[in-house]
Design a protein around this motif. Structure first.
Motif, short mmCIF file in Angstrom:
data_model
loop_
_atom_site.label_atom_id
_atom_site.label_comp_id
_atom_site.label_asym_id
_atom_site.label_seq_id
_atom_site.Cartn_x
_atom_site.Cartn_y
_atom_site.Cartn_z
N ARG A 27 0.78 -1.31 -0.03
CA ARG A 27 -0.39 0.05 -0.02
C ARG A 27 0.72 1.10 -0.09
N ARG A 31 0.98 4.26 -2.89
CA ARG A 31 0.67 5.69 -2.54
C ARG A 31 1.76 6.50 -2.87
N ARG A 145 -4.09 2.94 4.44
CA ARG A 145 -5.20 2.39 3.42
C ARG A 145 -4.67 2.25 2.10
N SER A 146 -5.27 1.60 1.13
CA SER A 146 -5.22 1.25 -0.23
C SER A 146 -5.37 2.90 -0.88
N ARG A 148 -7.11 5.22 -3.63
CA ARG A 148 -8.38 5.32 -3.93
C ARG A 148 -8.38 6.60 -4.88
#
Length: 233
Positions: A27, A31, A145-146, A148
């Motif tokens: 992840r 990012r 978080r992944s 998005r």
């Protein structure tokens, strides 16, 4: 305070992401690639082997395998992002080597993955991320978080110190088109005033004075950072 960024965009030029090859590091790499594409920055992907891997021959063997795996990951990301990436595999103490490489390459920020559901607790009790942040001289972004899309909403707590100003400035560089929520929480001494026998009217006057001073400091910070306020949190 809910704020929108002024027109000036503060780009990131060099990004380093440290990976331990775990899912959480995946992840962080994603990012980092997104930020590199967004800012047209160069990206370094770094993995650090420890001497526990084995002797020198074994370390070379593992390093080649890790580099090959990381190149496949970078190739996959290159289908989504237009980025310039270098892969590095080093040997040593992970946090020391990450700090050394980041300093040597003069990167603007280091990305690392969060350690699961208790990542805030982990961050405070001696993880690699905590050591990099505490002992290094580069900002550290912990990714939980992944990806998005770009960051769109950022909360920045501030105590109006130089350090919190630097945190806001970095947030503006990472996510220049986001909405910013600048939050100041002050701790009063109302309980002590009650126990000391002060009248309720005097305590309320003290509370209003502290709130007014905090609002004025917030306004000065907003002007100094080139932001325009919309509403008070």
């Amino acid at each position: 305070r809910n704020m929108t960024k002024a027109r000036k965009v503060l780009n990131l030029d060099k990004i380093l992401v440290a990976t331990d090859l775990s899912p959480r590091a995946e992840r962080a790499i994603a990012r980092a690639a997104h930020l590199a594409d967004e800012h047209e920055a160069t990206l370094t992907v770094l993995h650090v082997l420890t001497e526990a891997v084995g002797d020198e021959a074994r370390i070379r063997q593992v390093a080649l395998k890790v580099e090959k795996d990381l190149r496949l990951k970078v190739k996959e990301l290159s289908r989504r992002y237009e980025i310039s990436v270098s892969i590095q595999v080093a040997t040593g103490s992970p946090f020391l080597e990450i700090i050394r490489r980041a300093r040597g390459e003069e990167v603007d920020i280091i990305l690392v993955g969060a350690h699961g559901a208790q990542f805030i607790k982990d961050l405070l009790v001696g993880t690699t991320a905590e050591k990099i942040a505490r002992k290094g001289d580069r900002p550290v972004l912990v990714v939980k978080r992944s990806v998005r899309g770009p960051y769109r909403s950022v909360l920045v707590p501030t105590d109006f110190s130089e350090q919190s100003g630097q945190a806001l400035e970095l947030a503006m560089r990472i996510a220049p088109r986001s909405k910013y929520y600048l939050l100041h929480a002050y701790q009063g001494i109302e309980g002590q005033l009650w126990r000391a026998g002060f009248a309720k009217s005097e305590i309320l006057r003290y509370r209003r004075q502290i709130a007014r001073q905090s609002r004025e400091q917030m306004k000065r910070l907003i002007r100094r950072m080139g932001l325009r306020g919309k509403s008070i949190v």
